[in-house]
Every structure is written in C-alpha cells, then in structure tokens.
Scaffold this active site. Structure first.
Site, PDB file in Angstrom:
ATOM      1  N   ARG A  51     -13.311 -19.115  12.729  1.00  0.00           N
ATOM      2  CA  ARG A  51     -14.015 -18.812  13.673  1.00  0.00           C
ATOM      3  C   ARG A  51     -14.318 -20.739  14.799  1.00  0.00           C
ATOM      4  NH1 ARG A  51     -13.471 -14.186  13.329  1.00  0.00           N
ATOM      5  NH2 ARG A  51     -15.294 -12.618  13.363  1.00  0.00           N
TER       6      ARG A  51
ATOM      7  N   HIS B 178      -6.265 -15.402  18.627  1.00  0.00           N
ATOM      8  CA  HIS B 178      -7.604 -14.582  18.208  1.00  0.00           C
ATOM      9  C   HIS B 178      -6.358 -13.363  17.961  1.00  0.00           C
ATOM     10  CE1 HIS B 178     -11.395 -13.764  16.279  1.00  0.00           C
ATOM     11  NE2 HIS B 178     -11.079 -13.034  15.911  1.00  0.00           N
TER      12      HIS B 178
HETATM   13  P1  NAP Z   1     -15.070 -12.755   2.695  1.00  0.00           P
HETATM   14  O1  NAP Z   1     -14.877 -10.986   1.612  1.00  0.00           O
HETATM   15  O2  NAP Z   1     -16.947 -12.622   2.454  1.00  0.00           O
HETATM   16  O3  NAP Z   1     -14.892 -14.315   1.880  1.00  0.00           O
HETATM   17  C1  NAP Z   1     -15.633 -15.328   2.580  1.00  0.00           C
HETATM   18  C2  NAP Z   1     -15.679 -16.564   1.508  1.00  0.00           C
HETATM   19  O4  NAP Z   1     -16.309 -17.648   1.906  1.00  0.00           O
HETATM   20  C3  NAP Z   1     -15.819 -15.942   0.004  1.00  0.00           C
HETATM   21  O5  NAP Z   1     -14.881 -16.623  -1.158  1.00  0.00           O
HETATM   22  C4  NAP Z   1     -16.594 -16.043  -0.151  1.00  0.00           C
HETATM   23  O6  NAP Z   1     -17.460 -17.485  -1.175  1.00  0.00           O
HETATM   24  C5  NAP Z   1     -16.806 -18.158   0.510  1.00  0.00           C
HETATM   25  N1  NAP Z   1     -18.020 -18.730   1.415  1.00  0.00           N
HETATM   26  C6  NAP Z   1     -18.784 -18.681   2.348  1.00  0.00           C
HETATM   27  N2  NAP Z   1     -19.390 -19.280   2.249  1.00  0.00           N
HETATM   28  C7  NAP Z   1     -19.102 -20.130   1.378  1.00  0.00           C
HETATM   29  C8  NAP Z   1     -19.776 -21.647   1.869  1.00  0.00           C
HETATM   30  N3  NAP Z   1     -21.012 -22.743   2.027  1.00  0.00           N
HETATM   31  N4  NAP Z   1     -19.158 -22.080   0.763  1.00  0.00           N
HETATM   32  C9  NAP Z   1     -17.511 -21.830  -0.196  1.00  0.00           C
HETATM   33  N5  NAP Z   1     -17.404 -20.560   0.122  1.00  0.00           N
HETATM   34  C10 NAP Z   1     -18.440 -20.498   0.751  1.00  0.00           C
HETATM   35  O7  NAP Z   1     -14.398 -12.197   4.224  1.00  0.00           O
HETATM   36  P2  NAP Z   1     -13.192 -12.107   4.574  1.00  0.00           P
HETATM   37  O8  NAP Z   1     -12.800 -10.696   5.056  1.00  0.00           O
HETATM   38  O9  NAP Z   1     -12.425 -12.410   3.619  1.00  0.00           O
HETATM   39  O10 NAP Z   1     -13.231 -13.053   6.209  1.00  0.00           O
HETATM   40  C11 NAP Z   1     -13.032 -14.723   6.320  1.00  0.00           C
HETATM   41  C12 NAP Z   1     -13.558 -14.710   8.449  1.00  0.00           C
HETATM   42  O11 NAP Z   1     -11.715 -14.192   8.384  1.00  0.00           O
HETATM   43  C13 NAP Z   1     -14.561 -13.532   8.328  1.00  0.00           C
HETATM   44  O12 NAP Z   1     -15.528 -13.769   8.666  1.00  0.00           O
HETATM   45  C14 NAP Z   1     -13.828 -13.874   9.995  1.00  0.00           C
HETATM   46  O13 NAP Z   1     -14.912 -14.808  10.459  1.00  0.00           O
HETATM   47  C15 NAP Z   1     -12.249 -14.136   9.634  1.00  0.00           C
HETATM   48  N6  NAP Z   1     -11.597 -12.869  10.283  1.00  0.00           N
HETATM   49  C16 NAP Z   1     -10.265 -13.752  11.298  1.00  0.00           C
HETATM   50  C17 NAP Z   1      -9.360 -12.357  11.819  1.00  0.00           C
HETATM   51  C18 NAP Z   1      -8.813 -13.081  13.199  1.00  0.00           C
HETATM   52  O14 NAP Z   1      -8.074 -12.216  13.526  1.00  0.00           O
HETATM   53  N7  NAP Z   1      -8.495 -14.401  12.991  1.00  0.00           N
HETATM   54  C19 NAP Z   1      -9.421 -11.418  11.665  1.00  0.00           C
HETATM   55  C20 NAP Z   1     -10.429 -11.320  10.360  1.00  0.00           C
HETATM   56  C21 NAP Z   1     -11.330 -12.462  10.005  1.00  0.00           C
HETATM   57  P3  NAP Z   1     -17.660 -16.435  -2.387  1.00  0.00           P
HETATM   58  O15 NAP Z   1     -16.299 -15.304  -3.031  1.00  0.00           O
HETATM   59  O16 NAP Z   1     -18.134 -16.616  -3.945  1.00  0.00           O
HETATM   60  O17 NAP Z   1     -18.821 -15.751  -1.760  1.00  0.00           O
HETATM   61  C1  GLV Z   2     -11.690 -10.646  14.083  1.00  0.00           C
HETATM   62  O1  GLV Z   2     -11.822 -11.711  13.604  1.00  0.00           O
HETATM   63  C2  GLV Z   2     -12.690  -9.939  12.515  1.00  0.00           C
HETATM   64  O2  GLV Z   2     -13.699 -10.425  12.307  1.00  0.00           O
HETATM   65  O3  GLV Z   2     -12.060  -8.434  11.830  1.00  0.00           O
END
Ligand code: NAP
Ligand code: GLV
Length: 306
Positions: free
Chosen positions: A221, A269
């Site tokens: 983000r 994005h």
């Molecule tokens: P997720 O499965 O919830 O994983 C989040 C990771 O971040 C977990 O490993 C978590 O640790 C870690 N985390 C959270 N808070 C933390 C902290 N304070 N300190 C250290 N580590 C922390 O999320 P995801 O599905 O991988 O997605 C991640 C993000 O990608 C989304 O929230 C979104 O903002 C972004 N995204 C972007 C796009 C794009 O097109 N650019 C598309 C989709 C998503 P734990 O494993 O220990 O819980």
């Molecule tokens: C995109 O940024 C998502 O969170 O799916």
C-alpha cells in the site's frame, strides 16, 4: 438475505450480473442506490465510505473485494461483525511474477539500457551481482513471492509478525529482529498489510539501514511509504532505485515528483488484480455460508487488523 455491493471507483455491472446468476434467491443492491439499508446483512466492500457502517443495524459480514482490508473501517463495525477477504492462488502467482520481474529488471539494468537507447548510446555492462531479497510480510503473497525468488536462484529472507518456518527462507519475526533482517539486503519487497503498526514503515530510518545498492519494490500500500523519505534516499545515494505499484493517493496526481524521478519505475496498482470469476466464486461461497450459518472462508483477525 440482503447483500450490498459497495465497491467504489469501478463499474460493478459485471460483478452484479455474475452474483445475481449464482445467487438467484439473494436480494443484491449497489451503493448508493439502495433503499433497504436496515435489512443488509452482507456487504461486499472496497473503499466504502465511513458513514455507511452506522446505517447498517443488521450487518453480519463484510467481505473485502480484494486481499487487503485496509479500505474497511474496522473500528466502525460492531464487535460481532465478521470480516473476510480474497485469497486466491492466481493473485499470488501474479504478484510473485511481478516482484520477480522487477527485481530482475533492476539486476539486468533494463531501465538504464532503455534510457541509453533513447540517447543512441552503446555501453554494455555486467549484470549486477545482487541476489539477496528481503520480503516484508510472509503471508499468502509474501510466501508465493519467496518461492518464486528461490526457484530463480535468489537468496531469500523474510520478516513477519509471528515465527515462520519456510524451507529455504531465512525468517525473522517481530520488531526486535527487524534491523538484523535489513542488514544485507539487495532488494526489499513490501508485502505487508496496511495497519497502525506497518503504516510508514518504509521510511528514512529503514533506507539508512539497508545497503546503498538496495532497491525497493513496494506492492503493498502507498501508505507504507513516506514519499519524501524515498526521494531523499534516492537523491542521497541511500537506495539505488524503486519500483512502486501503490501510492497514498491513487491515481497519483500528475504533479507528484515520483512521475519523473529517474530512479523510480511506476505501475498503476496492477501487480495482482483480482479476477472477477474467482472473486465471485469466493463471495458466493461466503454468502451461502453466512445464510446457512456455516463457517466462512478467509476470515481476518480484526484485533490484528488483517
Ligand atoms: P496476509 O496473508 O495477511 O499476510 C500478511 C503478512 O504480513 C503476514 O506474514 C503477517 O505476519 C505480516 N505482518 C502483518 N503485520 C505485521 C507486523 N506488524 N510486523 C511484521 N509482519 C507483519 O496478506 P497477503 O494476502 O499476503 O497480502 C498482503 C498485502 O498485499 C495486502 O494487505 C494488500 O495491501 C497488498 N496487495 C497488493 C496488491 C497489488 O496489486 N499491488 C494485490 C493484492 C494485495 P504473520 O504471518 O505473522 O501474521
Ligand atoms: C489489491 O490491492 C488487493 O488488496 O487485492
């Protein structure tokens, strides 16, 4: 069961059509054209207006239209409301491909050669010898990215909130291990959710800790990054480049300095865009589960904020 679609900033005609086909018994309306707010039990949300939540006394579930839930004001929901999100292998594959591609583009100096082509300059240089990638966030997307980097010969470290054991990945967790994680990185990829703890984490202090040849890839983000600190780091040789897919304001205003910075590569994005068919399948499963009082898929931990 009454469902409300409040996915702002896009045309939801196809989403509405697909959901009506898969859920013929369900009453589906779209914000703001909704006359039965008091009956709504299930909201599909993306950047929903904060004022919406107080108008939904019967709300049971908020389903994010994406992987992130930062566009949902969790503090404005009653404690019993369940929040779910999209988890999709296609999304994870796209993200893994994107971050690998951008790390390789830096390694192979593609931006440099592109600029030289416009100047008709012929100056071959060796590929950069940098192979160590650090991934902030080892969740669904971070782990997929880690595997893709490993399969392509990179050395991978990762940082998460809780302890992880992933084959081939040197894992760090918690604030105490953060500085050690940063020490020897060549690329830093941000795949954290946006929470109070992670907002502004890509800042001057971090840029001063990583090696000066390090490249930032932010695909999480825009609010993870302090924009002026990035410009400072690039202009003062604290970082070698940045690829940015996300911005604190989207679309990024045309006067923003990122647009024309020689060391910044920007994309709109698009690193991993939710696939409508897969999203509709997941939403349908969750609406049916909610209707039949069965467990829902991909529930977030509201107290952690993701
Ligand atoms: P997720 O499965 O919830 O994983 C989040 C990771 O971040 C977990 O490993 C978590 O640790 C870690 N985390 C959270 N808070 C933390 C902290 N304070 N300190 C250290 N580590 C922390 O999320 P995801 O599905 O991988 O997605 C991640 C993000 O990608 C989304 O929230 C979104 O903002 C972004 N995204 C972007 C796009 C794009 O097109 N650019 C598309 C989709 C998503 P734990 O494993 O220990 O819980
Ligand atoms: C995109 O940024 C998502 O969170 O799916």
């Amino acid at each position: 069961m009454s469902v409300l679609i409040c996915v702002t900033g896009r045309d939801n005609t196809k989403l509405m059509h697909k959901l009506r086909l898969s859920l013929p018994e369900v009453m589906i309306s779209e914000w703001p054209h909704c006359t039965n707010l008091s009956e709504i039990e299930f909201v599909i949300a993306w950047n929903a207006p904060q004022a919406l939540w107080a108008q939904l006394p019967n709300l049971k579930v908020v389903q994010s239209y994406g992987a992130g839930v930062d566009g949902i004001e969790l503090d404005h929901l009653l404690p019993h409301v369940v929040v779910t999100r999209i988890v999709d292998t296609g999304l994870a594959d796209d993200m893994a491909e994107y971050v690998l591609t951008h790390a390789l583009a830096h390694k192979l100096r593609l931006r440099e050669y592109n600029l030289k082509q416009h100047l008709c300059e012929w100056k071959p240089r060796r590929v950069k010898p940098y192979n160590h990638v650090g991934i902030l966030g080892l969740g669904e997307l971070g782990q997929a990215a880690a595997k893709r980097f490993l399969n392509n010969g990179f050395i991978v470290s990762g940082w998460s909130r809780t302890k992880k054991s992933i084959e081939g990945v040197t894992s760090y967790h918690g604030e105490a291990a953060f500085n050690q994680f940063l020490e020897s990185l060549d690329y830093i990829v941000c795949l954290l959710p946006l929470t109070v703890q992670t907002s502004g984490i890509l800042n001057r202090t971090l840029f001063e800790q990583v090696p000066a040849h390090c490249v930032l890839i932010n695909v999480a983000r825009g609010q993870h990054l302090i924009d002026e600190d990035l410009i400072w780091a690039l202009d003062n040789n604290k970082l070698a480049g940045a690829t940015l897919d996300v911005f604190s304001e989207e679309p990024l205003p045309s006067e923003h300095p990122f647009w024309h910075h020689p060391l910044i590569t920007m994309t709109p994005h698009c690193a991993a865009i939710t696939d409508l068919t897969s999203v509709c399948e997941q939403i349908t499963i969750n609406i049916n589960a909610s209707n039949e009082q069965r467990p829902l898929q991909n529930i977030i931990d509201r107290s952690a904020g993701y």
